[in-house]
Design a protein around this motif. Structure first.
Motif, PDB file in Angstrom:
ATOM      1  N   ASP A  32      -2.013  63.022  -0.736  1.00 24.09           N
ATOM      2  CA  ASP A  32      -2.273  63.308  -2.142  1.00 24.09           C
ATOM      3  C   ASP A  32      -1.050  63.862  -2.855  1.00 24.09           C
ATOM      4  N   ARG A  33      -0.033  64.209  -2.101  1.00 26.69           N
ATOM      5  CA  ARG A  33       1.117  64.860  -2.737  1.00 26.69           C
ATOM      6  C   ARG A  33       2.394  64.053  -2.566  1.00 26.69           C
ATOM      7  N   CYS A  34       2.198  62.774  -2.275  1.00 25.79           N
ATOM      8  CA  CYS A  34       3.360  61.981  -1.902  1.00 25.79           C
ATOM      9  C   CYS A  34       3.330  60.614  -2.578  1.00 25.79           C
ATOM     10  N   GLY A  35       4.466  60.139  -3.009  1.00 25.79           N
ATOM     11  CA  GLY A  35       4.544  58.807  -3.595  1.00 25.79           C
ATOM     12  C   GLY A  35       5.609  57.986  -2.908  1.00 25.79           C
ATOM     13  N   VAL A  36       5.394  56.671  -2.875  1.00 28.26           N
ATOM     14  CA  VAL A  36       6.368  55.790  -2.235  1.00 28.26           C
ATOM     15  C   VAL A  36       6.851  54.770  -3.253  1.00 28.26           C
ATOM     16  N   ILE A  37       8.141  54.521  -3.278  1.00 32.87           N
ATOM     17  CA  ILE A  37       8.659  53.434  -4.110  1.00 32.87           C
ATOM     18  C   ILE A  37       9.344  52.428  -3.217  1.00 32.87           C
ATOM     19  N   LYS A  38       8.883  51.187  -3.335  1.00 35.67           N
ATOM     20  CA  LYS A  38       9.434  50.126  -2.493  1.00 35.67           C
ATOM     21  C   LYS A  38      10.435  49.324  -3.319  1.00 35.67           C
ATOM     22  N   PHE A  39      11.656  49.236  -2.815  1.00 37.21           N
ATOM     23  CA  PHE A  39      12.666  48.411  -3.482  1.00 37.21           C
ATOM     24  C   PHE A  39      12.809  47.100  -2.732  1.00 37.21           C
ATOM     25  N   ASP A  40      12.752  46.018  -3.462  1.00 40.16           N
ATOM     26  CA  ASP A  40      12.926  44.740  -2.797  1.00 40.16           C
ATOM     27  C   ASP A  40      13.561  43.749  -3.764  1.00 40.16           C
ATOM     28  N   CYS A  41      13.817  42.534  -3.274  1.00 42.40           N
ATOM     29  CA  CYS A  41      14.497  41.551  -4.105  1.00 42.40           C
ATOM     30  C   CYS A  41      13.535  40.700  -4.914  1.00 42.40           C
ATOM     31  N   LEU A  42      12.795  39.889  -4.205  1.00 37.82           N
ATOM     32  CA  LEU A  42      12.027  38.864  -4.893  1.00 37.82           C
ATOM     33  C   LEU A  42      10.547  39.167  -4.930  1.00 37.82           C
ATOM     34  N   SER A  43      10.010  39.500  -3.794  1.00 42.67           N
ATOM     35  CA  SER A  43       8.597  39.833  -3.805  1.00 42.67           C
ATOM     36  C   SER A  43       8.362  40.934  -2.802  1.00 42.67           C
ATOM     37  N   ALA A  44       7.401  41.751  -3.088  1.00 43.69           N
ATOM     38  CA  ALA A  44       7.077  42.822  -2.146  1.00 43.69           C
ATOM     39  C   ALA A  44       5.571  42.927  -2.061  1.00 43.69           C
ATOM     40  N   LEU A  45       5.073  42.746  -0.880  1.00 41.82           N
ATOM     41  CA  LEU A  45       3.624  42.806  -0.683  1.00 41.82           C
ATOM     42  C   LEU A  45       3.221  44.166  -0.142  1.00 41.82           C
ATOM     43  N   ASP A  46       4.229  45.029   0.047  1.00 43.01           N
ATOM     44  CA  ASP A  46       3.947  46.278   0.732  1.00 43.01           C
ATOM     45  C   ASP A  46       3.150  47.261  -0.103  1.00 43.01           C
ATOM     46  N   GLU A  47       3.290  47.133  -1.445  1.00 38.10           N
ATOM     47  CA  GLU A  47       2.582  48.074  -2.310  1.00 38.10           C
ATOM     48  C   GLU A  47       1.090  48.043  -1.979  1.00 38.10           C
ATOM     49  N   GLU A  48       0.595  46.809  -1.784  1.00 37.92           N
ATOM     50  CA  GLU A  48      -0.806  46.609  -1.455  1.00 37.92           C
ATOM     51  C   GLU A  48      -1.182  47.361  -0.175  1.00 37.92           C
ATOM     52  N   GLN A  49      -0.283  47.253   0.805  1.00 37.52           N
ATOM     53  CA  GLN A  49      -0.539  47.897   2.092  1.00 37.52           C
ATOM     54  C   GLN A  49      -0.638  49.419   1.940  1.00 37.52           C
ATOM     55  N   TYR A  50       0.233  49.968   1.092  1.00 35.69           N
ATOM     56  CA  TYR A  50       0.176  51.407   0.841  1.00 35.69           C
ATOM     57  C   TYR A  50      -1.136  51.760   0.170  1.00 35.69           C
ATOM     58  N   THR A  51      -1.459  50.986  -0.882  1.00 36.88           N
ATOM     59  CA  THR A  51      -2.666  51.296  -1.649  1.00 36.88           C
ATOM     60  C   THR A  51      -3.893  51.245  -0.750  1.00 36.88           C
ATOM     61  N   LYS A  52      -3.901  50.233   0.116  1.00 35.04           N
ATOM     62  CA  LYS A  52      -5.028  50.079   1.032  1.00 35.04           C
ATOM     63  C   LYS A  52      -5.207  51.329   1.901  1.00 35.04           C
ATOM     64  N   ASN A  53      -4.086  51.993   2.192  1.00 35.27           N
ATOM     65  CA  ASN A  53      -4.142  53.188   3.012  1.00 35.27           C
ATOM     66  C   ASN A  53      -4.247  54.470   2.183  1.00 35.27           C
ATOM     67  N   GLY A  54      -4.527  54.282   0.885  1.00 32.09           N
ATOM     68  CA  GLY A  54      -4.722  55.453   0.035  1.00 32.09           C
ATOM     69  C   GLY A  54      -3.447  56.178  -0.333  1.00 32.09           C
ATOM     70  N   ILE A  55      -2.322  55.455  -0.337  1.00 38.00           N
ATOM     71  CA  ILE A  55      -1.051  56.087  -0.681  1.00 38.00           C
ATOM     72  C   ILE A  55      -0.563  55.517  -2.016  1.00 38.00           C
ATOM     73  N   VAL A  56      -0.149  56.404  -2.914  1.00 37.36           N
ATOM     74  CA  VAL A  56       0.326  55.938  -4.212  1.00 37.36           C
ATOM     75  C   VAL A  56       1.700  55.301  -4.046  1.00 37.36           C
ATOM     76  N   ALA A  57       1.828  54.052  -4.490  1.00 40.45           N
ATOM     77  CA  ALA A  57       3.100  53.351  -4.327  1.00 40.45           C
ATOM     78  C   ALA A  57       3.410  52.510  -5.547  1.00 40.45           C
ATOM     79  N   GLN A  58       4.696  52.286  -5.768  1.00 43.83           N
ATOM     80  CA  GLN A  58       5.160  51.419  -6.841  1.00 43.83           C
ATOM     81  C   GLN A  58       6.211  50.500  -6.252  1.00 43.83           C
ATOM     82  N   THR A  59       6.384  49.342  -6.914  1.00 40.94           N
ATOM     83  CA  THR A  59       7.396  48.422  -6.418  1.00 40.94           C
ATOM     84  C   THR A  59       8.478  48.245  -7.470  1.00 40.94           C
ATOM     85  N   GLY A  60       9.718  48.209  -7.033  1.00 36.71           N
ATOM     86  CA  GLY A  60      10.820  47.873  -7.925  1.00 36.71           C
ATOM     87  C   GLY A  60      11.472  46.605  -7.416  1.00 36.71           C
TER      88      GLY A  60
END
Lengths: 229, 334
Positions: A32-60
Motif C-alpha cells: 500500500d505504500r509502494c509504487g512501481v514504474i516500468k520503463f520500456d521501449c515499445l510495449s510493456a505488459l508488466d503493468e498488468e502483472q503488477y496490478t493483478k498482484n495489487g501493486i500500483v504501477a505505471q508504464t513509461g
C-alpha cells in the motif's frame, strides 16, 4: 515525506518483475505504500502483472527514444507522482537494451537482475548495469547445478567486487525477503534534485538517431565510428 | 603484509590468477607488454579509452584493487566447527520445541511433509538468521552469533545444494567445466582435483563418462553423480544440502560416505527410509517449526541392514527385468 528510491535493471526476461513483486510481497503492508514504474521501449505488459498482484504501477514507453535517456529525463516526474500518492518506496524497473547504459543513480539503491540460465559470460557482457549495481540478484538458479551457481557468482564478483549477490527464486519468492531488507535500509530522498547518474550515457548523435534509414557513407552525419576489421 | 598485488607485473599476476584476464577483457584491455604493472598500463591508456568505457584512470585503478582484494577473500577457506540453529517460532507463532546442532562429518535428515517448512529452515541457515527472519531463529557458528564481517564473508556461500530438478546448462565439456570451477576457487592443483572428481563421479553413478563429454549430454544419474563429486571436492561450502535424490541413479551410500569423508555437514531432505536411517539424526519439522530431534538408535541401525537387504533384492529384480530376462521360477533372481 522522504521517499526510498530503488532502481532495478536487467536484461529482458531475466525476472525483474517477478523479483520486484516477490520483494514487495515479502514485507507486510509495503504494497500500500509502494509504487512501481516500468520503463520500456515499445510495449510493456508488466503493468498488468503488477496490478493483478495489487501493486500500483505505471508504464513509461520510450518509443523511438533510447529508454535509458528516457529514464533520466523522467525520473523527476516519477518522483513527483510517488509523492502525490504518498508512497514511501518508489521502484523503477527498466530493461537494459543495449547494455551500454545503466539507470543507476548515485546514492540510490541499484539492483541488477541476471538470469542464471543465460550463460556464464552474461555478467561480463552486461556492462555498467552489473558493474555499477549495489545488489546483483540471480534468478532461476534453482535449475542449475551448484557449481554453475558458484561460477556465476564468481563472474559477477569479478566485474563488481563490492556488490551483494542474492539468489532469488522469482516463482516461489525464496530469498526475496533479503532484498526487501536492503530496500528497507535504502537511502531516502526528500527531492529528486541533486540526483546524479553513476555512469554517463553514450554519445549517440548521428543521422540515424534522427530517423535516417538509408545505409551508406553519404547519409552518415554526426558522430560515427568505423569498425576495424 | 605481502607485497601489494597491484605492484606486480601483469604477467606475474596473470600467471598466478588466470581470472585477471577476465577483468582485462571486461574493460576491453589488450595487453601489449606484460612486464608492466597495472598502474603503468592504465597510465599509458589514451583518453579515448576512458571515454569509451565511461570511466577514468582513478576509478579503473580502484576497481582493479577491489578486484584483487576480492580474489584474496575468496581464497579464504570456509571451515566451521559447528553450526547451531536456535529455536524461534513456528507458523502459528508458538515457540519451537527444539534447536539443532550440526557438526562436520555428520548427516542430519530433515523430515516432514511437503510445505512443512523445510526450505525455510535451510534459508535461515543460508542467511545466518539472527532473529531477523519470519521464524525468529538464531544461527550460531562455532557457538557465536556471527558478526557483520563474517556474514558478509559467508553469506550465501554456506550451503551447497543438490536437488532433483537441477541440470547442467553450460555448453562445456566436463573437464573444461570442472577446471573453470576449480579455478574460480583458486585451487592450486586443478588438474589433480578435476581428475579425482571425474573418477569419483564415475564410481558413484556406475555408468562412466569421458572427461570430454559435454556436461549437458550426461544422463540424470551421471549429472547427479558429477554434482555430488564436485560439491565434495571442489565446492567450498561447508554444508551440503541434498534434496530428494532417492531416484537419482547414484549409489546413495557411497555418495554420503564421500561427503562425510570430506568433512561436510550433510543435510538431507528426504522421504526415503534408507537415507533417513543412514543419517546420524533427524529433525522433524511440523507446522514450520522444529518439533524434535531423533538420534538414529541401535534398533533402527539394525533395522537398516534388513531394509538394505530388501532394497538390494528390489534392485536385483529391477536389473533382472531391465536386461530382458523372463522369470520362470521364483528364486531365480536372488
Amino acid at each position: 515525506m522522504a521517499i526510498k528510491l530503488i532502481t532495478v535493471s536487467g536484461p529482458p526476461s531475466s525476472g525483474k518483475t517477478s523479483v520486484i513483486i516477490k520483494m514487495i510481497e515479502s514485507l507486510p503492508h509495503l504494497k500500500d505504500r509502494c509504487g512501481v514504474i516500468k520503463f520500456d521501449c515499445l510495449s510493456a505488459l508488466d503493468e498488468e502483472q503488477y496490478t493483478k498482484n495489487g501493486i500500483v504501477a505505471q508504464t513509461g514507453l520510450a518509443g523511438n527514444l533510447c529508454p535509458d535517456h528516457y529514464f533520466v529525463s523522467n525520473i523527476e516526474a516519477c518522483f513527483v507522482w510517488a509523492r502525490e500518492k504518498n508512497f514511501e518506496v518508489l521502484v523503477t524497473e527498466s530493461a537494459g537494451l543495449c547494455n551500454r547504459c545503466a539507470p543507476h543513480l548515485k546514492e540510490v539503491l541499484a539492483v541488477c537482475i541476471l538470469d542464471n540460465l543465460s550463460g556464464i559470460n552474461t555478467p561480463l557482457k552486461t556492462g555498467p548495469m552489473v558493474k555499477m549495481a549495489d545488489v546483483v540478484v540471480v534468478t532461476k538458479s534453482d535449475l542449475v547445478s551448484q557449481a554453475e551457481r558458484e561460477v556465476f557468482r564468481f563472474k559477477i564478483q569479478q566485474v563488481n567486487s563490492k556488490c551483494k549477490v542474492l539468489f532469488i527464486n522469482g516463482i516461489t519468492g525464496q530469498g526475496a525477503d533479503r532484498l526487501a531488507k536492503l530496500v528497507v535500509n535504502a537511502n531516502d530522498f526528500e527531492t529528486s534534485e541533486n540526483l546524479k547518474l553513476r555512469f554517463s550515457m553514450p554519445a549517440a548523435l548521428c543521422s540515424y538517431c534522427l530517423g535516417e534509414t538509408r545505409v551508406g557513407e553519404d547519409f552518415q552525419i554526426g558522430l560515427n565510428r568505423k569498425i576495424k576489421l | 603484509m605481502e607485497q601489494k598485488r597491484t605492484d606486480q607485473s601483469i604477467g606475474i599476476l596473470l600467471d598466478k590468477f588466470p581470472m585477471v584476464s577476465d577483468f582485462l577483457a571486461s574493460f576491453n584491455l589488450k595487453l601489449e607488454d606484460d612486464s608492466l604493472t597495472f598502474v603503468e598500463i592504465v597510465t599509458g591508456l589514451p583518453s579515448s579509452f576512458f571515454e569509451d568505457q565511461a570511466t577514468d584512470a582513478q576509478q579503473l585503478l580502484e576497481l582493479f584493487d577491489e578486484f584483487m582484494i576480492g580474489l584474496n577473500e575468496t581464497q579464504i577457506v570456509q571451515s566451521i566447527e559447528s553450526l547451531e540453529v536456535l529455536a524461534g517460532i513456528d507458523k502459528s507463532g508458538k515457540p519451537e520445541k527444539c534447536s539443532i546442532k550440526l557438526i562436520p562429518g555428520e548427516i542430519t535428515c530433515i523430515v516432514g511433509p511437503t510445505g512443512s517448512g523445510k526450505s525455510r529452515l535451510l534459508a535461515d541457515i543460508e542467511w545466518l538468521a539472527n532473529k531477523d527472519t519470519p521464524t525468529g531463529r538464531t544461527v550460531l557458528i562455532n557457538g557465536d552469533s556471527p558478526d557483520d564481517s563474517r556474514i558478509a564473508q559467508m553469506g550465501g556461500k554456506l550451503i551447497a545444494q543438490i536437488t532433483q530438478n537441477m541440470n547442467f546448462v553450460l555448453d562445456m565439456s566436463v573437464i573444461e567445466f570442472l577446471r573453470m570451477h576449480a579455478q574460480s576457487h583458486f585451487m592450486m592443483n586443478v588438474d589433480e582435483v578435476v581428475e579425482e572428481v571425474i573418477k569419483l563421479a564415475n564410481d558413484l553413478s556406475g555408468e562412466p563418462f569421458q572427461p570430454e563429454t559435454p556436461v549437458t549430454f550426461l544422463s540424470g544419474g551421471q549429472s547427479r553423480a558429477l554434482m555430488i563429486a564436485d560439491v565434495a571436492c571442489i565446492g567450498q561450502a561447508p554444508i551440503v544440502l541434498i534434496d530428494e535424490i532417492e531416484n537419482a541413479g547414484v549409489n546413495k551410500k557411497k555418495s554420503l560416505d564421500l561427503l562425510v569423508k570430506k568433512d561436510k555437514i550433510v543435510l538431507m531432505a528426504t522421504h526415503d527410509p534408507l537415507l533417513i536411517l543412514l543419517a546420524d539424526k533427524r529433525v522433524v519439522i511440523k507446522n514450520g517449526g522444529m518439533h524434535k530431534v531423533i538420534e538414529t538408535n541401535p534398533v533402527e541401525r539394525e533395522f537398516y541392514s534388513e531394509l538394505e537387504q530388501l532394497d538390494n533384492k528390489l534392485q536385483l529384480t529391477k536389473d533382472y527385468f531391465r536386461y530382458g530376462n523372463e522369470l520362470k521360477a521364483i528364486g531365480e533372481i536372488y
